[in-house]
Each structure stands twice: as structure tokens, then as C-alpha cells.
Design an enzyme around this catalytic site. Sequence first.
Site: not given
Lengths: 504, 504
Positions: A265-266, A269, A295
Site C-alpha cells: 500500500h505504502e 503511494h 489513495e
Amino acid sequence: MNAREAYEKLVKWSRELFLIESTMELLSWDQRCFIPEKGHSHRSEQIAYLSRLYHEKQRDPRVGEWLEIASTDSHEPDSAEYANMREWSRWHRRATKIPLELVEELAKTTSEAESVWEKARARSNWGLFEPYLEKIVRLKREEAEAAGYEKEPYDALIDLFEPSMTACEFHEISCSLLPFIEESIGLAMKKPNSIDDSFLFRYFPLKIQEEFGRFVAGRIGYDFKAGRLDVSAHPFTAYIGPGDVRITTRYNTGDFRTAFFAILHETGHALYDQGLKESHWGTPCGMYASLGFHEAQARFWENQIGRSKGFWKFFYPRLLKHFPILADVPLEKFWKALNVVKPSPIRVEADEVTYGLHIILRFRLERKLINGEMSVREVPEAWAQFMKTHLGISPSKEEEGALQDVHWSAGLFGYFPVYLLGNIYAAQIKEAMEKDLGPLEELCSRGKFFTILEWLDKNIYSKGRRHTPRELIAKITGRGIDIRPFCDYLRNKLELLYLGEGNP
Amino acid sequence: MNAREAYEKLVKWSRELFLIESTMELLSWDQRCFIPEKGHSHRSEQIAYLSRLYHEKQRDPRVGEWLEIASTDSHEPDSAEYANMREWSRWHRRATKIPLELVEELAKTTSEAESVWEKARARSNWGLFEPYLEKIVRLKREEAEAAGYEKEPYDALIDLFEPSMTACEFHEISCSLLPFIEESIGLAMKKPNSIDDSFLFRYFPLKIQEEFGRFVAGRIGYDFKAGRLDVSAHPFTAYIGPGDVRITTRYNTGDFRTAFFAILHETGHALYDQGLKESHWGTPCGMYASLGFHEAQARFWENQIGRSKGFWKFFYPRLLKHFPILADVPLEKFWKALNVVKPSPIRVEADEVTYGLHIILRFRLERKLINGEMSVREVPEAWAQFMKTHLGISPSKEEEGALQDVHWSAGLFGYFPVYLLGNIYAAQIKEAMEKDLGPLEELCSRGKFFTILEWLDKNIYSKGRRHTPRELIAKITGRGIDIRPFCDYLRNKLELLYLGEGNP
């Protein structure tokens, strides 16, 4: 001063704002990763000082004049200058409308409220938090009134995170999504124990989890020479500046998913931030398009890619080398376990299907709070009611209910919608990408992550904030925000998971 | 505005300066410990921005007026207010005299020069560095002329680090010390191989070195809840603010001394910073007395304590548990090895006796450079000559000669003397402490480090910058700067090491 000179003044002013902000980003990264226990109070003072500096500079009385003079030059609608002028004007309008005293009172109140919220959550005591939340809601309503809006106060808040999104539009989106989510939960709940995921809770040594996480993040394109992976209580990405985009995760040796999907997820980003154009840094054009789009990048890599079968076709042999403890688990079984649908009272533990419900709940409540249609005291009951009706579960304590998120204590009203928009955008992006590149399953299974990254770079990263989110999604997909690809994507996956049908 | 109000304005202004500085301290700590490779260029921009902010604020045109009004109140000479007014006035005088353009040109030049120096050192090529150093010397001479001085330009630079110290006085100190150092080297060189230190170069695993270092630092009083120990190329202490004082070291698995004495040295600095009064933070009274005093704290713990027999009587059994590889080495032999006198061309590797020579050399050269009595081109030869005459060695390459220190490339002229003053103060402090507490050997061997720390806290740490360094050393010892205790301390140790006599 001519238009060009005024524009240059604005660039210089904008870069200073970004420099202050990026310094706060490092202070905050350090505070969440490395600060010694007794250093917090001084750190708050450092951040408060820079924050004041930022807000004062944002309100520089000369900005209005520069904007006026610079706007006598006309720019192509697709140019960097055009986009910068659009965003600077937006910021300036808002900054001049909201009194500095209100900004400072909000900062002070939320700073206190966050530590009260921590205590309240630890004790599952909503009453403790109530007076602070009441004050924050009152101040956020003041902020909305000062900023101005067309239809309702909430619009002035959501606009900060997803420019030009409105409560009305998001309400429509969530209303059309709700029946689909309920139907999907129904489908999964018909066979509640059909998927075995028990092996995800075996013992996974921390160091090896870290090694594997680093390997995958690097393999899909994260540049460790321009970043770091550290540990924090809540995973986050820190965009310190060009060449310095750091991610964090947290480890749970008894649950494979915790650290790994946080890293993915990070990384999503961070790939976006690492892909922003350095030459535009310090101006809006060097920024992400919107928080919804940010997001979407995280969700895309975490879910569309990281929970796909193709991804694991490529990485599973490597995973088995790191964790021989999974040797008895076939790929198919592992993949299913990562995608199991299981209602949970906790948002951050929710699967792809039920996640949306958590957002719809928060959106509905905070919209009412901000528009003055509900009191803070009524929140826990409304929360419980919604969870019971739509997820069929009742949180046993407030810690699992309305006290679980930090957002409200931090004054982040209007923020939750970006999580759901992220999921919706991500599915739209995937569909558009597949039109150009063919099935992602195929690319992933062959490890062609660079091809995917290149597409994202060309269509999203390199554009920064040159377009509004609405323009950008239209450029990518040829249409507006649309829940259909998200529903298609999930329906397809659910059929594979629970009916043994559908195309991968 | 009355005097009290003006004083409060000054406090607020001073706190802002400290907040900016403490933020730069974190930026720089991160740059030396954790920054990713590609993040340096952005970091330089962040630091340059804050540095500009700092210098502008330092030159706030209202400060002169506030000082004037505030000075109409009279304060007791020993009060915090008195000391603050004294220091603020000093700063203000200097800041108003030195043009901002000169400060910025120096910052730009030294920033370039540091990277050129790194290259020049790696290639042992003085010529590469020469033009940059010439420019820095020129700018520093301009700075000295602008700041003003009584006797010679160098005085204006040394005063920045050791207030009211002069070139003349330091010259006298070093002239009286020189014969003693030469005599001591002669004594040690009579039996050049009498001390076996070969076992210090066995294999010491990094992790265990770290564990032992942490244990000792904590045991002598470093508060890890208000600090951290990390790794950097050059060890340093970062005073981020109250409750946050971090130290670093570097590890060499083939040399026990490298990391351990760096940790002790930096712990000495950090104990001082951790002991400064939080209530005075942001004003001069919350600062260390002078850099000479700061260095004295580091030298005290590194040498007076950390190279004493009593210290190892207490810690050696523990060390053997960490490093069974030393089981065949008796305490006496270990202690001697840590104190061996061996001329080296490298300052940071010098022992307690020869260290002073390295400083005297640098002081003499930089004084001549700043006073215009020597050209940059003449430095390497003068360097070689001094080393040959006084240490009997010739550096084989410039990397071991005039290119070994970063200081000049960073514009730090007038800084070297504080290292030697630190050694001299440390010995004076030890003597004064023993008058109150009895022999330190005794206290150390019983692990009574808290007693030592308490004395330092009462007599030095808690006083901050309330007194000038000259007043402070007088308060502690009843006399001025005096090399006698330093000579006595070394003579005593040398007799024990090389003649087998003297009292421990």
C-alpha cells in the site's frame, strides 16, 4: 511588475511554502519512527512554530496582487502555468477567507484532542472524547462557513481533499454502491467457511518478512536509493522531497498480511511521489492530482495488483523460499486466503468488499455532524445501528466502534470519502490500462511491473496536478467517476473465490 | 513598551531562533544518519532555506531597540536575565556588523568547498582544494574585519567559539604546554614497545560492541528515553531539544577503541546537553557555557574517566562477559593498552599526550592564514615541517596531512583551540571535583557515576551560560585557565605506564 515577474514571485512564494511543509514532513516522520520518548513535547513546539510560519506565509498580503498581475498573461489550458495559477488562486481564496485565529485554535484543539482520543480509545470511553469532538465539529463548521460553499457546509471540507467533489455527488456514488456491496456480502456469507486462511497466521519471523517486503517493493519499482523502509505504529508514506520518499510498516509475526500489504500500500503511494516531476517541485504542478488519486495508487498496488493471482504466480515461489513454513500450501489456496471476505468492525482490517461500508458509514455521520443534523452524543448509537444493519455485527466496545479512527480527533472531516474514491479510481485506472497493455494478470505473472509503472508514469505520475481530478479521470478513461469497473472487478473476483467461476 | 515588555520580546525572539536552529539540527542529524542517497540535494535546499530564515530573524531591526529598552532594568550579575542580556547584546553586535551577503556567500562557498575537500582528500591532492580554501580565508578575513577586534583578526573568529579567548592568550597557553608534551613524548619513546596493545585489534563483533556501548553509556547516566545511539561516518552529538539529545558512533570490528571511545566522548557531550535546564531553553542561559566547556565534558568522560584504571576495575568483568576473546588479557594490561602513547599523523587517532601538538599546529597555521602572514599554498610544507620537528613523523600523503580535517572547508577557523582548551578544562574540573568527592579512581571503581554526574550537574550543567567561560572556570577552581592540572594528570599517568611508578 509585469505578468511574468508576478508569476516568478508566485513561484518563489510557492517554493517557500513547500520547503516549510517538507521540513514539517521530516519532523513528523522522525516523530513517528525514531523520536525518543521524552522528545515529543519539544517536537510539538517545533511543528507548531513551522506551522505558524506556513500559515503566515500562505496569507502574504502581496499574493493577491501577484495573482492579479500574473493573470493578465494568458496560458494554454493544458500548460503548467495554467494549472499553477488555478491552484494558487484556489489556495489564496481559501486562505484569505479563513481567519488565522481559527486555524490556530483548530491546531491547538486537535493537538489536545488527539491525546484525549488515545486515552478514550484505550478505555473505550466515548464520553471522555465527546466534549473535544464537539468543539472540533463547531470549529470545522466555522471553517466551512468562512470558506463558503454552494449547497451545504460539508462541501467546503471535502473540497480540501478532493477538489470539486460534493457531498451530494459522493452520496449518490455511495447509494449506488451500497446494494452491490450488500449483495456481494450475501454471496460470500452463503459459504462462510469455504476458504481456509488459517495458514496466514503461522509464525513469520520479522526479519524475513522485512527482507521479503523489501524485495517485492524494489521489484515492482520502488527506488530504495530515494527512500527507506522503517517501522511505525501506523504505516505511512513521507514525501520529504525529490529523491526522498520514505515508507513505513508494522510487523505482526502471527499474521502474514499485516506488514506485507502495508508495504504494498505504502509503496503504491511512494511510487506516485517518486514519479512526480522534480522540475515542478515547489509548485502545484509538481503535486499529486488529489488525495483520491493518491489513495488510488496505493489501492491499485495493494489490491488490483497485490491480491491478483498473476502477482502471486510470479512471487509465490520466492515467498516459499523465504517462508518454507508455507510449503504445504498451494498457490491457489494462498491466493484465495488473501481475498477472503469477512465482515469486521475494524475499517483497517476490512477486505475489499466490505471496506466501502466503513466509509459510507463515516461519511453519513460526519456529513450530518458538519451540517448540524446530528449531535456528537448520538454518534455511537447511529454507528452501532449501521453496523448491525449492513454488516450484521455489533462492535463489542467503542474501541471497535466510533473511537477506532484518529481522523476526527485530528480535524480531518471530509477526508474519509477519498478512501472509497481511491478504490473506484483504481478500478477505472486498471480497466483503462488493460485496454492499452492487455490483461494485468498476464503482465504480473511474467513480472512485467516496469511496463505497468511506465503506463502509470505517463498517464498519471508525470502529470502531477496539471489537471483537476475530474479532468484527469476523464483523460484516462474517457468518462467521469464510474463505479462500474470497481463492481465488475469485485464481482469477477468473488465468483472465482466463492463460485469457482469467472475469468481470472 | 517598558523594560519588562522589551525583555519578553527578546525572549520570544530568542526562542524562535532556537526553534529554527533545533529544526536544522534534526535535518542535519537525519542527513548524517538516515537520508537516502538521492535525498541530499533537497536536504541542502531545506537547510539553506532555514538558515536564511535564521539569519534574517537574527537581524530583526527591532532587536536593537528592545535591547536598549530592556537594559534600563538592572539585573543581578548572577541572574539569568543578566546573562541573557549579555549574550543577546553580543549576538546583536556581531549580527549587525556582518552583512547578510557575506554570510550567504560563506554558506555557498563552504557548501561547495566541502565536497571539493572530500574529493581532494580522497586523491591526496592539495592543489584541488587550494583555490576554495583561498576564497574561504579571504571571506573569513572579511568577516573578522567586519566583526572587529582589538589586536588581530583571528581574535574575532576564536571569540565565536570561546568567548573572550584571544590568539595571544591561546598562544601563551600552547607555548607553555609544548615543552611538557615534547618531554612526555620523549619519556614514552624511550620504551617504544613496552606496552602490548595487539589484543585491541582482535575481532569484536559489531552488535556486541553496540550492546556494550549502550550498557556503559546508560550506566554512567545517559538517558536513552531522551536520546538515541545511531551510526554515522563521523561520530557526533545532536542536541535536538529538551528530552532529545542523540549520539552516534562508527564501528570497526578490528579495533575495540574506535566505537567505544567515540560513544564515551559523545556521551560526555550528551550528558551536558541532557543536563541543561529545560526551563531556560530558548535563551542563552539554557545553553552550554562555551564550546571549550562542551569539549571538556566529552574529554572528561572519554579520558579522565574512560581511560582510568578505576573505570575499568568496574567495567572490565562486564567487558569480558561481552568479549570472552579477551579472557587471556589481565585488567592491568588492558588498561595500559588503552593509554599507549604513539605519535600518529592523524589528529583523531592521537593519544592524550600527542593530541595537543595537532591542535597547536593547526592553531599556528590558521592564525597566520587569517592574519595574512601565510598563503594557502605554503600550508602543506609548514605542516610537514612541524610534524617532523615535534612528532618526528612525516605524513606520507596529504590525506594524512593538511587535508585530514573538515573544519577549514566548513569555514571553521578559530575552532581548533577549543579541543585543547577542553583537555585543559577537563583536568582542572577533575582536580576541583576530587577536592569535593575524593579520588575519582575510587568512585569509578565502585561504579559511583551518579555522584560524579551530580557534581557536574550542580557545578556546570545546571548553570548553562549564566557565566562566561572565564567566570565559570574561576567559580569551579578558584583560578583561571591553568595547564598545571592537565600536566600533573598526564605526568602521573605516564609514570604509571612507562616507569611503573606514581599514584593511581
